[in-house]
Design a protein around this motif. Structure first.
Motif, PDB file in Angstrom:
ATOM      1  N   LEU A  67       0.804  -1.223  -0.094  1.00  0.00           N
ATOM      2  CA  LEU A  67      -0.054  -0.117   0.145  1.00  0.00           C
ATOM      3  C   LEU A  67       0.925   1.103  -0.044  1.00  0.00           C
ATOM      4  O   LEU A  67       0.548   2.264  -0.395  1.00  0.00           O
ATOM      5  N   LEU A  68       2.031   1.070   0.550  1.00  0.00           N
ATOM      6  CA  LEU A  68       2.737   2.347   0.868  1.00  0.00           C
ATOM      7  C   LEU A  68       4.200   2.518  -0.157  1.00  0.00           C
ATOM      8  O   LEU A  68       4.328   3.350  -0.609  1.00  0.00           O
ATOM      9  N   ALA A  69       4.949   1.231   0.043  1.00  0.00           N
ATOM     10  CA  ALA A  69       6.435   1.569  -0.401  1.00  0.00           C
ATOM     11  C   ALA A  69       6.792   0.566  -1.496  1.00  0.00           C
ATOM     12  O   ALA A  69       7.947   0.409  -1.904  1.00  0.00           O
ATOM     13  N   SER A  70       5.788  -0.034  -2.347  1.00  0.00           N
ATOM     14  CA  SER A  70       6.323  -0.848  -3.278  1.00  0.00           C
ATOM     15  C   SER A  70       6.255   0.340  -4.479  1.00  0.00           C
ATOM     16  O   SER A  70       5.943   1.565  -4.492  1.00  0.00           O
ATOM     17  N   PRO A  71       7.359  -0.191  -5.548  1.00  0.00           N
ATOM     18  CA  PRO A  71       7.428   0.902  -6.594  1.00  0.00           C
ATOM     19  C   PRO A  71       6.127   1.318  -7.215  1.00  0.00           C
ATOM     20  O   PRO A  71       5.933   2.443  -7.737  1.00  0.00           O
ATOM     21  N   VAL A  72       5.196   0.140  -7.516  1.00  0.00           N
ATOM     22  CA  VAL A  72       4.037   0.643  -8.072  1.00  0.00           C
ATOM     23  C   VAL A  72       3.141   1.397  -7.031  1.00  0.00           C
ATOM     24  O   VAL A  72       2.557   2.650  -7.847  1.00  0.00           O
ATOM     25  N   ALA A  73       3.158   1.245  -5.790  1.00  0.00           N
ATOM     26  CA  ALA A  73       2.204   2.090  -5.020  1.00  0.00           C
ATOM     27  C   ALA A  73       2.744   3.553  -4.893  1.00  0.00           C
ATOM     28  O   ALA A  73       2.174   4.534  -4.905  1.00  0.00           O
ATOM     29  N   PHE A  74       4.175   3.598  -4.800  1.00  0.00           N
ATOM     30  CA  PHE A  74       4.857   4.953  -4.779  1.00  0.00           C
ATOM     31  C   PHE A  74       4.529   5.758  -6.055  1.00  0.00           C
ATOM     32  O   PHE A  74       4.508   6.897  -5.811  1.00  0.00           O
ATOM     33  N   LEU A  75       4.503   4.991  -7.204  1.00  0.00           N
ATOM     34  CA  LEU A  75       4.583   5.745  -8.400  1.00  0.00           C
ATOM     35  C   LEU A  75       2.962   6.067  -8.295  1.00  0.00           C
ATOM     36  O   LEU A  75       2.663   7.209  -8.880  1.00  0.00           O
ATOM     37  N   ALA A  76       2.027   5.562  -7.975  1.00  0.00           N
ATOM     38  CA  ALA A  76       0.643   5.586  -8.166  1.00  0.00           C
ATOM     39  C   ALA A  76       0.476   6.851  -7.305  1.00  0.00           C
ATOM     40  O   ALA A  76      -0.274   8.056  -7.537  1.00  0.00           O
ATOM     41  N   ASN A  77       0.993   6.870  -6.011  1.00  0.00           N
ATOM     42  CA  ASN A  77       0.822   8.072  -5.066  1.00  0.00           C
ATOM     43  C   ASN A  77       1.199   9.359  -5.604  1.00  0.00           C
ATOM     44  O   ASN A  77       0.813  10.562  -5.564  1.00  0.00           O
ATOM     45  N   ASN A  78       2.727   9.379  -6.213  1.00  0.00           N
ATOM     46  CA  ASN A  78       3.206  10.617  -7.053  1.00  0.00           C
ATOM     47  C   ASN A  78       2.382  10.929  -8.074  1.00  0.00           C
ATOM     48  O   ASN A  78       2.125  12.208  -8.338  1.00  0.00           O
ATOM     49  N   LEU A  79       1.824  10.034  -8.790  1.00  0.00           N
ATOM     50  CA  LEU A  79       0.956  10.537 -10.197  1.00  0.00           C
ATOM     51  C   LEU A  79      -0.118  11.302  -9.396  1.00  0.00           C
ATOM     52  O   LEU A  79      -0.926  12.173 -10.392  1.00  0.00           O
ATOM     53  N   VAL A  80      -0.918  10.585  -8.411  1.00  0.00           N
ATOM     54  CA  VAL A  80      -2.044  11.160  -8.057  1.00  0.00           C
ATOM     55  C   VAL A  80      -1.846  12.523  -7.437  1.00  0.00           C
ATOM     56  O   VAL A  80      -2.696  13.575  -7.524  1.00  0.00           O
ATOM     57  N   GLY A 263      14.428   1.613   4.377  1.00  0.00           N
ATOM     58  CA  GLY A 263      13.370   1.989   5.543  1.00  0.00           C
ATOM     59  C   GLY A 263      12.117   2.949   5.028  1.00  0.00           C
ATOM     60  O   GLY A 263      11.533   3.843   5.832  1.00  0.00           O
ATOM     61  N   LEU A 264      11.803   2.659   3.520  1.00  0.00           N
ATOM     62  CA  LEU A 264      10.727   3.723   2.934  1.00  0.00           C
ATOM     63  C   LEU A 264       9.488   3.489   3.377  1.00  0.00           C
ATOM     64  O   LEU A 264       8.537   4.492   3.880  1.00  0.00           O
ATOM     65  N   SER A 265       8.910   2.345   3.825  1.00  0.00           N
ATOM     66  CA  SER A 265       7.747   2.016   4.472  1.00  0.00           C
ATOM     67  C   SER A 265       7.753   2.871   5.927  1.00  0.00           C
ATOM     68  O   SER A 265       6.440   3.456   6.292  1.00  0.00           O
ATOM     69  N   GLU A 266       8.679   2.363   6.600  1.00  0.00           N
ATOM     70  CA  GLU A 266       8.497   3.147   7.823  1.00  0.00           C
ATOM     71  C   GLU A 266       8.682   4.477   7.878  1.00  0.00           C
ATOM     72  O   GLU A 266       8.059   5.317   8.783  1.00  0.00           O
ATOM     73  N   SER A 267       9.413   5.145   7.084  1.00  0.00           N
ATOM     74  CA  SER A 267       9.335   6.636   6.814  1.00  0.00           C
ATOM     75  C   SER A 267       7.885   7.228   6.383  1.00  0.00           C
ATOM     76  O   SER A 267       7.694   8.121   7.013  1.00  0.00           O
ATOM     77  N   LEU A 268       7.312   6.570   5.175  1.00  0.00           N
ATOM     78  CA  LEU A 268       6.267   6.965   4.976  1.00  0.00           C
ATOM     79  C   LEU A 268       5.155   6.962   5.842  1.00  0.00           C
ATOM     80  O   LEU A 268       4.213   7.770   6.017  1.00  0.00           O
ATOM     81  N   GLY A 269       5.243   6.105   6.930  1.00  0.00           N
ATOM     82  CA  GLY A 269       4.165   5.758   7.953  1.00  0.00           C
ATOM     83  C   GLY A 269       4.716   6.456   9.327  1.00  0.00           C
ATOM     84  O   GLY A 269       3.661   6.414  10.205  1.00  0.00           O
TER      85      GLY A 269
END
Length: 321
Positions: A67-80, A263-269
């Motif tokens: 939901l947060l830190a996979s390449p696809v999820a991060f890309l989707a978040n940035n595009l939104v 630590g991307l998931s930890e950072s985003l959360g």
């Protein structure tokens, strides 16, 4: 009304008041806000649909990592978040009857050279502050950028590519929305430019900080100060370029080592920050704000303009101030 009268009534004004021209009415910012809220609602709904489809395809609930830190999820978040750019254009066009190009600067265009030149100072300051905080954390025996699971090399590379290529779009989207449309809409309600700029900065910084979700007072203060700094940059430089560069550089410098450390998931959360982080960031923000404003003055950067609908009547009145 002749040109002299127009010049007195609609004379050059700062970026936050650029929408206060002949077409301004008290209700126009409310129409723009309705467009913005509806647009954000659509984006949230699309995210929900995308998550639901993904869970159906996978046959299971998505993990926090997915939901947060996979390449696809991060890309989707940035595009939104990048979609906030056209949404801001729509709010200005439909709410204020002004061309969307005026959201980015008092010149009605993105000043590309200034974007890159003004990004140099934030890059240096952010690198120094993030590096310094990282060294202090390491000296205290902590993991400065998180200590998540080690990823496959392919996943790390994919995340780094997404961070570098799309984070500037994400940063631009947030700047267009909070320091662009929102600040200009609020500023248009006030007759006095100084009052409009201050109120717009306080409201947009508050909304910007709250938009980041759950957070303790220190993390909220850090994001609020970031928003105030970006608003000051828009006011003193006449556009969003420096704020976009500052925002993009800040996020990239933070995310790249975080991805490498796993630590991307930890950072985003994260929902908290230390007082030391806020103090160090505040000093860095002040250096960036004052330094960029001085650079803009020395370069004779245009920071005042007549409202768009007056320009054709007054002729070429924009100029260095």
């Amino acid at each position: 009304m002749d040109d002299a009268d127009l010049a007195v009534r609609w004379g050059p004004r700062p970026y936050p008041q650029l929408l206060r021209g002949p077409r301004h009415r008290w209700w126009r910012p409310l129409v723009g806000a309705a467009v913005a809220v509806a647009g954000v609602g659509v984006l949230i709904a699309l995210i929900g649909v995308a998550y639901a489809v993904a869970e159906v395809v996978l046959g299971r609930p998505l993990t926090d990592e997915e939901l947060l830190a996979s390449p696809v999820a991060f890309l989707a978040n940035n595009l939104v978040l990048a979609a906030l750019i056209p949404l801001s254009w729509a709010a200005v066009r439909l709410g204020h009857g002004i061309g969307p190009r005026w959201v980015v600067s008092v010149m009605g265009r993105l000043r590309w050279r200034w974007l890159f030149v003004s990004g140099l100072l934030p890059a240096v300051v952010v690198l120094v502050t993030v590096g310094g905080l990282g060294l202090l954390s390491a000296a205290a025996g902590e993991e400065p950028f998180g200590s998540g699971d080690q990823r496959r090399t392919g996943a790390v590379v994919a995340l780094l590519v997404v961070v570098v290529l799309t984070t500037p779009l994400q940063a631009a989207g947030e700047e267009y929305f909070f320091r662009g449309w929102m600040s200009q809409a609020i500023g248009s309600w006030f007759r006095r430019p100084g009052v409009g700029a201050v109120v717009a900065a306080l409201v947009s910084a508050t909304a910007f900080a709250y938009a980041h979700g759950d957070q303790d007072p220190w993390l909220y203060a850090d994001r609020f100060l970031f928003g105030l700094t970006a608003s000051y940059l828009a006011w003193r430089t006449g556009g969003l370029e420096t704020g976009i560069a500052f925002h993009a550089v800040n996020n990239i410098v933070v995310f790249v080592p975080t991805v490498l450390a796993g630590g991307l998931s930890e950072s985003l959360g994260t929902t908290s920050a230390s007082p030391l982080l806020v103090v160090v960031d505040a000093v860095g923000f002040a250096v960036i704000a004052l330094g960029a404003a001085r650079m803009a003055r020395r370069r004779g950067l245009v920071r005042l303009s007549v409202p768009p609908r007056v320009e054709s009547s007054l002729g070429a009145v924009n100029g260095p101030v």
